[in-house]
Scaffold this motif. Structure first.
Motif, short mmCIF file in Angstrom:
data_model
loop_
_atom_site.label_atom_id
_atom_site.label_comp_id
_atom_site.label_asym_id
_atom_site.label_seq_id
_atom_site.Cartn_x
_atom_site.Cartn_y
_atom_site.Cartn_z
N THR A 31 1.01 -1.05 0.02
CA THR A 31 -0.01 -0.11 -0.05
C THR A 31 0.91 1.32 0.08
O THR A 31 0.49 2.21 -0.70
CB THR A 31 -0.79 0.05 1.29
OG1 THR A 31 -1.65 -1.32 1.06
CG2 THR A 31 -1.75 1.13 1.10
N ASN A 95 -0.52 4.10 5.59
CA ASN A 95 -1.45 3.12 4.77
C ASN A 95 -2.76 3.94 4.49
O ASN A 95 -3.20 3.60 3.41
CB ASN A 95 -2.02 2.04 5.51
CG ASN A 95 -0.72 0.97 5.61
OD1 ASN A 95 -0.77 -0.03 4.79
ND2 ASN A 95 0.36 1.03 6.49
N THR A 96 -3.20 4.97 5.09
CA THR A 96 -4.28 5.64 4.92
C THR A 96 -3.99 6.99 4.06
O THR A 96 -4.96 7.86 3.78
CB THR A 96 -4.97 6.05 6.14
OG1 THR A 96 -4.16 6.75 6.99
CG2 THR A 96 -5.45 4.71 6.95
N HIS A 111 -7.85 0.81 4.40
CA HIS A 111 -6.66 0.71 4.73
C HIS A 111 -6.21 0.80 6.08
O HIS A 111 -5.04 0.63 6.39
CB HIS A 111 -5.71 1.84 3.77
CG HIS A 111 -5.77 1.39 2.39
ND1 HIS A 111 -6.85 1.79 1.42
CD2 HIS A 111 -5.05 0.76 1.73
CE1 HIS A 111 -6.44 1.36 0.27
NE2 HIS A 111 -5.06 0.94 0.21
#
Length: 327
Positions: A31, A95-96, A111
């Motif tokens: 990611t 991840n976000t 995520h």
């Protein structure tokens, strides 16, 4: 819960924690790498995976060290807590970030699952391991206390046994002294008793001899009466057998005479009967032929009496002659 179960729980917790960490690391690398590549200068895109790998390596180190410390019941202070939360928040942010920059809240939520799961599972596994370590420590303390109690009980039992052995030795010594005194007293009494017993035995022997002679006389008299009674019984039994045999012979002779008389009357009735107008039954016809044979009647006369053919009567006469020859 025994130690084997605690070890199994610890292995299950370690396997689950490392499975979550491995999944979160792989998901984070996949990611975060495109996000870092997008902000990396041209020509340096190949360095994009380094950042997520470094952050995830820090997560792995924290989890591993926390697990080792928890097993021995140790605590490293506040810095490991700071490192654990900092790496967790970094993983969550990286991840976000891609979805947050585009305003995709669903992507942010999706995520955020792996990083949040990693953070919470790390804290939970640490708490679980500390609880397991406390349980093992408490169990070892109980076992140590039980061993100490057993050892104390063994020492007390040994002391009691030593005291019992000493008391037993004293009692044995006292009993031995009393036994020797008792034996000396018994020896004196036995000597006195032996003299009295010898006198009594002589008197008893004389009395027993007298009684034996009287008993022998009574036995001889009893055997004589028994022989007389046996002879009388045998004579009576012989007389009864002879009387019974006489009665049996009389019954047999009477039965034989009755049978002969009945047979004679039967033959006379058969021979004095009128010539048969029809054939007699075969048993009756055989009796008629036998009576005629004994009375020396001719075959024709016998045939007329029984109503059977001359040939049949001839065959019966032949049978009677063969029987006479065999006899």
């Amino acid at each position: 819960m025994d130690e084997r179960t605690l070890r199994q729980v610890d292995r299950t917790l370690s396997a689950g924690t490392w499975l979550i960490v491995a999944g979160a690391v792989v998901f984070s690398v996949l990611t975060v790498t495109p996000l870092v590549r997008g902000v990396t200068p041209a020509g340096w895109e190949w360095t994009a995976p380094i950042l997520p790998v470094v952050v995830d390596a820090a997560v792995v180190i924290v989890v591993r060290l926390d697990a080792a410390l928890a097993r021995v019941g140790g605590r490293a202070g506040g810095w490991p807590v700071l490192l654990r939360w900092m790496t967790g928040l970094m993983t969550l942010g990286l991840n976000t970030a891609g979805s947050a920059l585009t305003g995709d809240m669903v992507g942010v939520a999706v995520h955020a699952v792996a990083p949040l799961l990693l953070i919470v599972s790390s804290e939970a596994s640490l708490a679980y391991r500390r609880a397991l370590a406390d349980a093992l420590t408490a169990r070892e303390a109980r076992e140590q206390a039980a061993r100490a109690a057993r050892e104390q009980a063994a020492r007390e039992r040994e002391q009691r046994e030593r005291a019992d052995r000493e008391a037993l030795a004293d009692r044995e010594e006292r009993r031995e002294r009393e036994r020797r005194e008792h034996e000396a007293r018994l020896a004196r009494e036995e000597r006195e008793h032996a003299a009295a017993l010898a006198r009594e035995q002589r008197e008893t022997a004389r009395e027993q001899e007298r009684l034996r002679l009287e008993h022998a006389d009574r036995e001889r008299e009893r055997e004589h009466r028994a022989r007389e009674q046996a002879e009388q019984a045998r004579a009576q039994a012989a007389r009864e057998r002879e009387a019974e045999q006489a009665r049996e012979r009389a019954r047999k002779e009477a039965a034989a005479r009755a049978a002969r008389d009945q047979a004679a009357r039967r033959r006379a009735a058969l021979l004095t009967a009128e010539p048969a107008t029809e054939k007699q039954p075969e048993p009756t016809a055989r009796e008629t032929v036998a009576a005629a044979y004994e009375a020396d009647l001719t075959i024709r006369q016998a045939a007329e009496l029984c109503g059977w053919s001359v040939g049949w009567v001839t065959a019966r006469y032949a049978e009677h002659r063969q029987q006479e020859v065999r006899v």
